[in-house]
Design a protein around this motif. Sequence first.
Motif, short mmCIF file in Angstrom:
data_model
loop_
_atom_site.label_atom_id
_atom_site.label_comp_id
_atom_site.label_asym_id
_atom_site.label_seq_id
_atom_site.Cartn_x
_atom_site.Cartn_y
_atom_site.Cartn_z
N GLY A 152 -2.74 25.91 58.12
CA GLY A 152 -1.44 25.20 58.71
C GLY A 152 -0.32 25.95 58.62
N HIS A 153 -0.25 27.18 58.01
CA HIS A 153 0.72 28.02 58.14
C HIS A 153 1.07 28.46 59.49
CE1 HIS A 153 3.47 31.49 57.28
NE2 HIS A 153 3.71 31.12 55.95
N PRO A 154 2.69 28.61 59.92
CA PRO A 154 3.00 28.76 61.34
C PRO A 154 2.51 30.09 61.76
CG PRO A 154 4.75 28.80 59.77
CD PRO A 154 3.54 28.25 59.05
N GLN A 155 2.10 31.09 60.64
CA GLN A 155 1.79 32.47 61.23
C GLN A 155 0.27 32.58 61.44
OE1 GLN A 155 4.82 34.50 58.42
NE2 GLN A 155 4.72 35.77 59.96
N ASP A 156 -0.43 31.57 60.81
CA ASP A 156 -1.84 31.70 60.99
C ASP A 156 -2.29 31.97 62.31
OD1 ASP A 156 -4.57 31.66 60.05
OD2 ASP A 156 -4.61 29.70 61.00
N GLY A 157 -3.09 32.81 62.50
CA GLY A 157 -3.68 33.24 63.80
C GLY A 157 -2.63 34.20 64.68
N GLN A 158 -1.48 34.77 63.93
CA GLN A 158 -0.68 35.74 64.83
C GLN A 158 -1.35 36.96 65.24
OE1 GLN A 158 2.35 37.30 62.22
NE2 GLN A 158 3.77 37.19 63.72
N GLY A 159 -1.11 37.18 66.59
CA GLY A 159 -1.77 38.48 66.88
C GLY A 159 -0.63 39.43 67.36
N VAL A 160 -0.96 40.84 66.88
CA VAL A 160 0.13 41.69 67.16
C VAL A 160 -0.70 43.06 67.63
CG1 VAL A 160 1.82 43.41 66.09
CG2 VAL A 160 1.65 41.07 65.33
N ALA A 161 -0.31 43.47 68.87
CA ALA A 161 -1.11 44.61 69.44
C ALA A 161 -0.21 45.79 68.95
CB ALA A 161 -1.04 44.39 70.81
N GLY A 213 -5.15 51.54 71.12
CA GLY A 213 -4.57 50.96 70.04
C GLY A 213 -5.31 50.09 68.92
N MET A 214 -4.62 49.21 68.26
CA MET A 214 -5.14 48.51 67.32
C MET A 214 -4.59 46.96 67.45
SD MET A 214 -5.74 49.08 63.21
CE MET A 214 -4.03 49.33 62.96
N VAL A 215 -5.28 46.04 67.71
CA VAL A 215 -4.95 44.83 67.64
C VAL A 215 -5.32 43.75 66.08
CG1 VAL A 215 -5.16 42.35 68.60
CG2 VAL A 215 -5.39 44.35 70.05
N LEU A 216 -4.08 43.42 65.59
CA LEU A 216 -4.05 42.75 64.31
C LEU A 216 -4.09 41.09 64.55
CD1 LEU A 216 -1.79 45.45 62.31
CD2 LEU A 216 -4.35 45.28 62.64
N GLU A 217 -4.81 40.45 63.74
CA GLU A 217 -4.51 39.14 63.78
C GLU A 217 -4.64 38.46 62.09
OE1 GLU A 217 -7.10 34.94 64.83
OE2 GLU A 217 -7.27 36.81 66.12
N LEU A 218 -3.69 37.83 61.83
CA LEU A 218 -3.44 37.25 60.41
C LEU A 218 -4.37 36.01 60.26
CD1 LEU A 218 -2.04 37.14 57.72
CD2 LEU A 218 -0.32 35.54 58.84
N ARG A 219 -4.86 36.12 59.32
CA ARG A 219 -5.98 34.98 58.82
C ARG A 219 -5.23 34.20 57.55
NH1 ARG A 219 -11.01 34.78 61.62
NH2 ARG A 219 -10.68 36.03 63.50
N ALA A 220 -4.45 33.53 57.76
CA ALA A 220 -3.82 32.68 56.40
C ALA A 220 -4.78 32.01 55.56
CB ALA A 220 -2.37 32.00 56.94
N MET A 221 -4.43 32.26 54.25
CA MET A 221 -5.16 31.27 53.33
C MET A 221 -4.97 29.58 53.78
SD MET A 221 -6.78 33.20 51.40
CE MET A 221 -7.64 32.09 50.40
N ASP A 222 -3.64 29.49 54.17
CA ASP A 222 -3.21 28.14 54.59
C ASP A 222 -3.31 28.15 56.13
OD1 ASP A 222 -2.26 25.77 55.38
OD2 ASP A 222 -0.26 26.12 54.52
#
Length: 303
Positions: free
Chosen positions: A290-299, A279-288
Motif C-alpha cells: 500500500g505504499h505510494p511508491q510501490d510499483g514505481q518505475g524509473v527508466a 538502458g535499464m528499467v527499475l521497478e520498486l517492490r515495496a514491503m508494504d
Amino acid sequence: MPIHVQALTRRGFLAGGAAAVAGLAVGRGAIGAEGDANRFALLSDTHIPSRPETEARGVNMTRNLQRVVGQLIALERKPAGVIVNGDCAYLKGLPEDYANFASCVGPMAGAGLDLHVTMGNHDDRGPLYDALVMQEPDRAVVESKHVSVIESEHANLFLLDTLTEVDVVTGELGREQLGWLAGELDRRGEKPAVLFAHHNPQFTPPEEGARWSGIRDTEAFFELIAARPQVKAYVYGHTHRWSIGKRDGLYLVNLPPVAYLFEEGLPNGWVDAQLGPGGMVLELRAMDPGHPQDGQGVALEWA
C-alpha cells in the motif's frame, strides 16, 4: 569476489578456465526458458540477526527477507540473478547471523535463482564464507577485497567491495581495487557498465574529528569513472533510502533496505531491474504493497 550461491538447476556462473586461474568469477547470464538473462533482482541491507525472532526499529528482519525470497521464487519469469548489495548481517557479521541468512536464501537455489552478495560495513568475510563455504574463491583477485564481474547481453555488472572494518561505518575501495577496476573496465569498453558496492559516495569530507560515513576515496573513484564513459550507473545501499539521482551524466541508484528504515515514511523492499540495449528499467517492490511508491518505475537511459 562477492559470494555467489549458484542455483541447482543451471550453471550460469563459470569457475573454469582462465577466469578461475585469475581468481575472478565471471558470470555470463545464460539461463533457461523459464527466466530472463537480462533481469536482476536488487536487494540491500537485509541485516539478518542470529535469532529469527529479533526485531529492530519495529521490523523483523528475518521475516522480511523470507517474504522477499518467497516473492522471487514465485516470479513466473525468473531473473538471471539476485544481488544483495551488502549488510547481509545485522551488526557484527556473526557466524550465527550468516547461518540464519543462509537458511533464508536457501530456497532460492532450488528455484533456479543465483545469488550474489557484496560486502557491507556490518559484514565479515570469514564467517560469511563459513556459512556459504562452496563459494569461497581459491585466490582473491584484490587482496582482502571481494570483487567480480557479471557479463550480461546488454551490460557488464561490476560487484565491488567497500568494507574496511566490521561494524565501522566508513567505506573504502582502496588503491589496489581501483587499479583492478580500471583495468577490467578498459578490457570491457565495448559494453555499458553498471557498478555495485554497498557504500554511498561522499563528496564532502566530514567535519574534523568525525568519521566518513560513505566512501572515503570517492574523489579517486569518480575520477576513474569519469575517464570511462561506458560506466552508466553506480548502485549502492547503506543509507536505507530509495532514490535515483544523476551526477555528471552518471546515474546514482540508492537501493531501499529489505530490513528497517532510518526515516519513517520511506519504502523498504527490493528493486526489479531490467537491462535493455539502451538502458535499464527499475521497478520498486515495496514491503508494504500500500505504499505510494510501490510499483514505481524509473527508466535509466544510456547516452
